[in-house]
Scaffold this active site. Sequence first.
Site, PDB file in Angstrom:
ATOM      1  N   ARG A 192      19.660 -12.475  25.020  1.00 11.43           N
ATOM      2  CA  ARG A 192      20.278 -13.800  25.062  1.00 11.43           C
ATOM      3  C   ARG A 192      21.510 -13.797  25.948  1.00 11.43           C
ATOM      4  NH1 ARG A 192      23.861 -17.677  22.953  1.00 11.43           N
ATOM      5  NH2 ARG A 192      22.833 -19.673  22.560  1.00 11.43           N
ATOM      6  N   CYS A 193      22.346 -12.786  25.827  1.00  9.29           N
ATOM      7  CA  CYS A 193      23.550 -12.702  26.654  1.00  9.29           C
ATOM      8  C   CYS A 193      23.206 -12.704  28.145  1.00  9.29           C
ATOM      9  CB  CYS A 193      24.335 -11.429  26.335  1.00  9.29           C
ATOM     10  SG  CYS A 193      25.241 -11.458  24.780  1.00  9.29           S
TER      11      CYS A 193
END
Length: 404
Positions: free
Chosen positions: A391-392
């Site tokens: 996600r990052c």
Amino acid sequence: MTGTRQDGATYGVDSEVGPLRTVMLHRPGNELRRLTPRNNDKLLFDGIPWVGRAQDEHDAFAQALRDRDVEVLYLGELLAEALHHPAARAQAVAGATEDLRLGDTLREYLRSSLGDLDPGALAEALMAGVRNDEVRAGGLVTSLLAHEDFLIDPLPNLLFTRDSSVWIRDSVAVTSLAMPARARETQLTELIYAFHPRFAGADKVYDHQLEHVEGGDVLALGPGVLAVGVGERTTPAGVERLARRVFAKGLAHTVLAVPIAQQRATMHLDTVCTMVDTDAVLMYPNMAEEMRALAVTTDGEQLHVAEPEPFLVAAAKALGIDTLRRIDTGLDPVTAEREQWDDGNNTLAVAPRVCIAYERTVETNARLEESGIEVLRISGSELGSGRGGPRCMSCPILRAPATA
């Protein structure tokens, strides 16, 4: 709600789990090769990655997305294309050389030399930085600095494209990053949205000169509902400013402010909580019971702040559903702590009940699959040295509406 340009290209995100159509990544490059034992702490990395292996891992991540029919855009390429615009070049060079450490002589030299570079070379210098021994500026400042000192710092955290911008329906929030080592990232991201033809006409709801808000703290729980972590990186004033702006544009009806207890690996909300289905969240159990949320709404004029409630209760109320399913990281407190450190909570949903996760979070991935979630495993032994997961490393630009 999505934005559509005349050529049919679209952008818009109203949930964490709607089928992913377009995403922006940053392939690791020379900025990671600038990390040393002397500067990795300052540049917010826990270690010095093997760059070649990190690139291989990132290429596999991108391919996993393409295999699911996701269009992959690269930040570096978008930046180089945006820098064909003279105003973008001028803004980029000015932003990179405003550091007071430089002094007038060196600043003027750098502005001239950077201004002479072609767009691709300028993008590379802005991302990878410029060392003292790479210039021939003369003057007192360069004479007193060490050869290996950076005049323009590298930006290794560009890898984490989630933090510098986040799409809220058809508007983009260019965020305000709290750590000095990352402040210049959002200047480059803002250039892309301001000058790249793909985003012509895109509405902007936030910018890097406002109170601190980071994209890793912003979760689109569903249409009209945002959860925003408050802690080391995103300030209470930042959440308030973002809430006012999204309410004014009709992009949300509820913003949940979620205080995050600061532990070593919990700088953002998405390090302890990500969505994997329209009604399911993956959570770090060692913190889940204590997580509270304050629901912020508006009557059109004033903000209204509700009393704190358990996060899952407040989220379900805002979404208009009975309950959110909770899937815990790991099997016990020690395993949960280990897997949270290894970004076990930081999954990227590519569709409802389908997510990408690091292969090393074995127990968490097993629990996801037991709960009916398909897990696409990728390697992250080197990518994870900056403490960030799938996600990052991704900024969704377009998602289709989610269906249960």
